[in-house]
Design a protein around this motif. Structure first.
Motif, PDB file in Angstrom:
ATOM      1  N   SER A 129      32.475  59.275  35.511  1.00 50.61           N
ATOM      2  CA  SER A 129      31.163  59.113  36.134  1.00 50.61           C
ATOM      3  C   SER A 129      31.197  58.061  37.230  1.00 50.61           C
ATOM      4  CB  SER A 129      30.128  58.709  35.076  1.00 50.61           C
ATOM      5  OG  SER A 129      28.815  58.935  35.552  1.00 50.61           O
ATOM      6  N   ASP A 130      30.365  58.271  38.229  1.00 46.74           N
ATOM      7  CA  ASP A 130      30.140  57.281  39.291  1.00 46.74           C
ATOM      8  C   ASP A 130      31.431  56.880  39.991  1.00 46.74           C
ATOM      9  OD1 ASP A 130      27.075  56.367  38.988  1.00 46.74           O
ATOM     10  OD2 ASP A 130      27.918  56.797  37.021  1.00 46.74           O
ATOM     11  N   LEU A 131      32.149  57.886  40.487  1.00 43.32           N
ATOM     12  CA  LEU A 131      33.348  57.632  41.281  1.00 43.32           C
ATOM     13  C   LEU A 131      33.018  56.942  42.604  1.00 43.32           C
ATOM     14  CD1 LEU A 131      35.181  61.033  40.760  1.00 43.32           C
ATOM     15  CD2 LEU A 131      36.070  58.817  40.062  1.00 43.32           C
ATOM     16  N   HIS A 132      31.905  57.319  43.200  1.00 43.80           N
ATOM     17  CA  HIS A 132      31.440  56.739  44.470  1.00 43.80           C
ATOM     18  C   HIS A 132      32.527  56.786  45.541  1.00 43.80           C
ATOM     19  CE1 HIS A 132      27.368  55.172  43.624  1.00 43.80           C
ATOM     20  NE2 HIS A 132      27.786  55.236  42.371  1.00 43.80           N
ATOM     21  N   LEU A 133      33.070  57.968  45.770  1.00 44.72           N
ATOM     22  CA  LEU A 133      34.117  58.146  46.765  1.00 44.72           C
ATOM     23  C   LEU A 133      33.525  58.243  48.168  1.00 44.72           C
ATOM     24  CD1 LEU A 133      36.321  60.740  44.848  1.00 44.72           C
ATOM     25  CD2 LEU A 133      36.694  58.273  45.034  1.00 44.72           C
ATOM     26  N   SER A 134      34.321  57.823  49.148  1.00 50.28           N
ATOM     27  CA  SER A 134      33.877  57.762  50.535  1.00 50.28           C
ATOM     28  C   SER A 134      34.657  58.751  51.389  1.00 50.28           C
ATOM     29  CB  SER A 134      34.079  56.349  51.082  1.00 50.28           C
ATOM     30  OG  SER A 134      33.326  55.397  50.360  1.00 50.28           O
ATOM     31  N   THR A 135      34.278  58.826  52.659  1.00 51.24           N
ATOM     32  CA  THR A 135      35.112  59.461  53.671  1.00 51.24           C
ATOM     33  C   THR A 135      36.052  58.381  54.172  1.00 51.24           C
ATOM     34  OG1 THR A 135      33.282  60.901  54.326  1.00 51.24           O
ATOM     35  CG2 THR A 135      35.126  60.706  55.855  1.00 51.24           C
ATOM     36  N   GLY A 136      37.351  58.522  53.898  1.00 48.25           N
ATOM     37  CA  GLY A 136      38.285  57.420  54.111  1.00 48.25           C
ATOM     38  C   GLY A 136      38.463  56.643  52.821  1.00 48.25           C
ATOM     39  N   ILE A 137      39.198  55.552  52.872  1.00 49.65           N
ATOM     40  CA  ILE A 137      39.572  54.844  51.637  1.00 49.65           C
ATOM     41  C   ILE A 137      38.432  54.046  51.035  1.00 49.65           C
ATOM     42  CG2 ILE A 137      42.005  54.729  52.254  1.00 49.65           C
ATOM     43  CD1 ILE A 137      41.578  51.865  53.135  1.00 49.65           C
ATOM     44  N   GLY A 138      37.389  53.742  51.789  1.00 53.51           N
ATOM     45  CA  GLY A 138      36.241  53.035  51.248  1.00 53.51           C
ATOM     46  C   GLY A 138      36.480  51.541  51.086  1.00 53.51           C
ATOM     47  N   THR A 139      35.400  50.842  50.778  1.00 51.58           N
ATOM     48  CA  THR A 139      35.425  49.392  50.597  1.00 51.58           C
ATOM     49  C   THR A 139      35.102  49.051  49.155  1.00 51.58           C
ATOM     50  OG1 THR A 139      34.702  49.046  52.881  1.00 51.58           O
ATOM     51  CG2 THR A 139      34.431  47.198  51.358  1.00 51.58           C
ATOM     52  N   CYS A 140      35.910  48.203  48.547  1.00 50.11           N
ATOM     53  CA  CYS A 140      35.691  47.818  47.145  1.00 50.11           C
ATOM     54  C   CYS A 140      34.451  46.944  47.004  1.00 50.11           C
ATOM     55  CB  CYS A 140      36.899  47.061  46.610  1.00 50.11           C
ATOM     56  SG  CYS A 140      38.266  48.127  46.128  1.00 50.11           S
ATOM     57  N   ARG A 141      33.687  47.211  45.961  1.00 50.98           N
ATOM     58  CA  ARG A 141      32.547  46.374  45.614  1.00 50.98           C
ATOM     59  C   ARG A 141      32.827  45.706  44.272  1.00 50.98           C
ATOM     60  NH1 ARG A 141      26.904  49.382  45.913  1.00 50.98           N
ATOM     61  NH2 ARG A 141      26.290  47.245  45.369  1.00 50.98           N
ATOM     62  N   GLU A 142      32.808  44.411  44.267  1.00 51.88           N
ATOM     63  CA  GLU A 142      32.943  43.626  43.032  1.00 51.88           C
ATOM     64  C   GLU A 142      34.131  44.081  42.178  1.00 51.88           C
ATOM     65  OE1 GLU A 142      28.101  43.297  43.031  1.00 51.88           O
ATOM     66  OE2 GLU A 142      29.117  44.700  41.717  1.00 51.88           O
ATOM     67  N   PRO A 143      35.337  44.096  42.755  1.00 48.16           N
ATOM     68  CA  PRO A 143      36.506  44.481  41.945  1.00 48.16           C
ATOM     69  C   PRO A 143      36.753  43.461  40.848  1.00 48.16           C
ATOM     70  CG  PRO A 143      37.209  43.565  44.051  1.00 48.16           C
ATOM     71  CD  PRO A 143      35.720  43.707  44.124  1.00 48.16           C
ATOM     72  N   GLU A 144      37.179  43.966  39.711  1.00 46.98           N
ATOM     73  CA  GLU A 144      37.440  43.095  38.569  1.00 46.98           C
ATOM     74  C   GLU A 144      38.796  43.449  37.974  1.00 46.98           C
ATOM     75  OE1 GLU A 144      37.051  40.117  35.879  1.00 46.98           O
ATOM     76  OE2 GLU A 144      35.692  40.510  37.555  1.00 46.98           O
ATOM     77  N   PRO A 145      39.722  42.489  37.814  1.00 46.08           N
ATOM     78  CA  PRO A 145      39.600  41.110  38.301  1.00 46.08           C
ATOM     79  C   PRO A 145      39.844  41.037  39.807  1.00 46.08           C
ATOM     80  CG  PRO A 145      41.720  41.413  37.246  1.00 46.08           C
ATOM     81  CD  PRO A 145      40.983  42.696  37.052  1.00 46.08           C
ATOM     82  N   PRO A 146      39.241  40.070  40.487  1.00 45.71           N
ATOM     83  CA  PRO A 146      39.351  39.993  41.949  1.00 45.71           C
ATOM     84  C   PRO A 146      40.784  39.813  42.437  1.00 45.71           C
ATOM     85  CG  PRO A 146      37.563  38.602  41.146  1.00 45.71           C
ATOM     86  CD  PRO A 146      38.319  39.048  39.945  1.00 45.71           C
ATOM     87  N   GLU A 147      41.612  39.157  41.626  1.00 48.44           N
ATOM     88  CA  GLU A 147      42.973  38.856  42.065  1.00 48.44           C
ATOM     89  C   GLU A 147      43.957  39.982  41.777  1.00 48.44           C
ATOM     90  OE1 GLU A 147      42.470  37.459  37.835  1.00 48.44           O
ATOM     91  OE2 GLU A 147      41.320  37.341  39.706  1.00 48.44           O
ATOM     92  N   HIS A 148      43.493  41.081  41.173  1.00 48.45           N
ATOM     93  CA  HIS A 148      44.388  42.191  40.850  1.00 48.45           C
ATOM     94  C   HIS A 148      45.066  42.716  42.116  1.00 48.45           C
ATOM     95  CE1 HIS A 148      45.893  45.679  38.678  1.00 48.45           C
ATOM     96  NE2 HIS A 148      45.402  46.467  39.624  1.00 48.45           N
ATOM     97  N   ASN A 149      46.360  43.017  42.025  1.00 49.64           N
ATOM     98  CA  ASN A 149      47.135  43.531  43.150  1.00 49.64           C
ATOM     99  C   ASN A 149      47.105  42.569  44.341  1.00 49.64           C
ATOM    100  OD1 ASN A 149      48.793  45.465  44.395  1.00 49.64           O
ATOM    101  ND2 ASN A 149      47.052  46.478  45.380  1.00 49.64           N
TER     102      ASN A 149
END
Length: 566
Positions: free
Chosen positions: A223-243
């Motif tokens: 649910s709620d994939l929220h995919l974009s045209t293009g790679i999109g912009t992350c909102r509130e990634p958790e954890p922020p330091e991942h990758n």
């Protein structure tokens, strides 16, 4: 004399402005009227071959500049290659096409398309008889005048445009070109990519679902994939330091879903709304293809319903449904056109005896309230939808597929927006029985509609034991709704109301509610016991990403029960 000159100049200016506006409207009607875009799907007619392709650029400021070629000869693919974002320029792909039987012997058909600055022949050892022909935008065409080539499976019969460096092509027989079209676009805007089909369209058969030899059937709810045209912009990634802090929204989202698909190997996937983040999806088709590609590559059937954001991009609900139903392994259906919404349908899961062991119901919960002053927030399931559901469930019970099934059957339902009972019997309410959430853990306020059309009661009366939704990204628990006596006292279990949890990094993911790991929900049906178990999969990190979370049994003998672990 001066006044006459001024007056004449003003008249000429007004006339020029009127002419400009008229030409702008006629040539850019798909650019300035979003509703017309919402119903657009590319036209790929069977029995046609492509004889020419070109790119036409025009200026939106010059009234004499046009992006339309002669419509008697050319068909324009109604996707502005600048995605309607350029103030000055617009560009469209045009194709010439003919029926195979109308081709004359000397007429050329397209055998290949390349994109680049240099003649592709420069890198070919065997250049053949035909030369590459140049077209604007870095297009190179190889055309053959041999009449028999029009019957070949190699001849190009359809052309489409997709967008983004991460664009994929899931349709059988189609190929996306490696390089993007050469346009003067900002680096951060999704690039335009050409996709071609060779030969006739492939026939698409809907798969039939049945339990495995061990009697089990597994459903992954996304649910709620929220995919974009293009790679999109992350909102509130958790954890922020991942990758290392690098986060491309769609890339990370799709990698998460792909990992769980390979871990769980579900028998089907249910996409319960907001697959497309309409605000950032000026080409919804490109976004839809990205999630569909995951399932098609793995030969996993999937079914979709829509949320409040899906149709805020370039396609309406009906257009998205038409596109999705044309794809391999799709079980989606528009449902009756006499019933409110798009996507009211059901799917039968067959048992070993070829009779129905499990029925899944899908209903459209629409988008925003039609009466904000009285009922704030979101829309609700309509009376005609409830009537359709009731009459369908009752009619199915009278079929031999249901009546002759020798074991106990079960029923589930999927929606996007939670029912009011999610709020009225959820965390914080008296005597609430909640599974998968403990006081103090991250939880979002339930955003169910203010008006209650009592669909919950219809579900219970027709024997549905589980309903699961999306919409509230940070919620991923299940709440037990119970029968009540005449005095309102809670009695035996009636219905489990579950959340899938938000999975996409293009949508919010915590914010005011604190840290939240994106999640997916799994349901496993055991036909021998008419038992339904459920658990969650987290996107990150370490053991949390590798283990099933909150595992429990919520249905026994086809009926909701107080949760227990096994």
């Amino acid at each position: 004399m001066n006044r006459r000159i001024v007056r004449t100049s003003l008249q000429i200016g007004v006339l020029a402005s009127a002419v400009f506006l008229l030409l702008f409207f006629l040539d850019n009607r798909y650019r300035v009227l979003p509703n017309s875009i919402h119903n657009h799907l590319p036209a790929h007619h069977p029995g046609l071959v492509i004889t020419d392709v070109t790119l036409k650029t025009c200026s939106t400021l010059n009234p004499l500049s046009s992006c339309q070629l002669d419509p008697n000869e050319w068909h324009r693919i109604e996707k502005d290659l600048y995605l309607n974002k350029a103030w000055v320029n617009a560009a469209y792909i045009h194709i010439k096409r003919k029926r195979e039987e109308d081709l004359v012997p000397e007429e050329k058909v397209i055998m290949d398309v390349r994109i680049g600055r240099l003649d592709p022949a420069m890198g070919e050892a065997d250049r053949g008889d035909e030369k590459w022909e140049s077209r604007p935008g870095g297009l190179w065409l190889k055309r053959s005048s041999r009449r028999h080539d029009s019957d070949s499976t190699k001849v190009i019969t359809a052309v489409d445009v997709l967008f983004g460096a991460d664009a994929v092509e899931p349709r059988p027989g189609w190929e996306i070109r490696e390089n993007s079209l050469l346009l003067d676009k900002p680096a951060d805007e999704p690039e335009a990519r050409l996709s071609i089909r060779r030969g006739p369209p492939h026939k698409i058969d809907k798969p039939k679902l049945r339990v495995r030899k061990n009697g089990k059937f597994k459903i992954l709810q996304v649910s709620d994939l929220h995919l974009s045209t293009g790679i999109g912009t992350c909102r509130e990634p958790e954890p922020p330091e991942h990758n290392g802090g690098k986060c491309d929204a769609d890339t990370r989202t799709l990698e998460f879903v792909a990992r769980v698909l390979d871990q769980e190997k579900p028998d089907m996937v249910v996409l319960s709304g907001d697959q497309v983040n309409g605000e950032t999806a000026p080409d919804a088709q490109s976004a839809i293809f990205k999630f569909a590609d995951l399932f098609i590559k793995r030969s996993i059937p999937y079914a979709t319903i829509y949320g409040n954001h899906d149709d805020e991009g370039s396609l309406s609900r009906s257009a998205m449904m038409s596109l999705t139903t044309s794809l391999p392994f799709s079980l989606s259906a528009p449902g009756p056109n006499t019933v409110s919404g798009t996507g009211n349908y059901y799917i039968e899961i067959l048992g070993e005896s070829h009779h129905s062991a499990l029925t899944l119901y899908f209903l459209d919960t629409h988008s925003y309230t039609p009466d904000e002053s009285k009922y704030k927030g979101y829309d609700w399931i309509k009376p005609d939808q409830i009537e359709w559901f009731q009459s369908t469930a009752q009619a199915l019970r009278e079929t031999s597929a249901h009546k002759d099934y020798t074991l106990i059957r079960a029923n589930m339902a999927f929606v996007h927006i939670p029912l009011p009972e999610y709020r009225d019997e959820g965390p914080g309410t008296p005597d609430a029985e909640i599974f998968g959430w403990k006081p103090g853990e991250t939880k979002e306020d339930c955003t169910a509609p203010g008006y209650n059309s009592h669909f919950r009661d219809a579900l219970v009366n027709e024997g549905v034991s589980v309903v699961s939704c999306g919409h509230d990204h940070v919620n991923s628990h299940c709440a037990l709704s119970r029968h009540r006596d005449s005095e309102g006292k809670k009695e035996k279990p009636a219905l489990w109301m579950c959340y899938a949890g938000g999975s996409g990094f293009g949508g919010y993911g915590g914010g005011n509610w604190g840290s939240y790991h994106r999640q997916l929900r799994v349901f496993e049906f055991d036909a021998q016991e008419a038992r339904i178990s459920t658990w969650k999969r987290l996107e990150c990190c370490g053991k949390d990403a590798d283990e099933r979370k909150d595992v429990g049994v919520i249905v026994e003998a086809g009926k909701a029960v107080s949760v227990h672990t096994r």
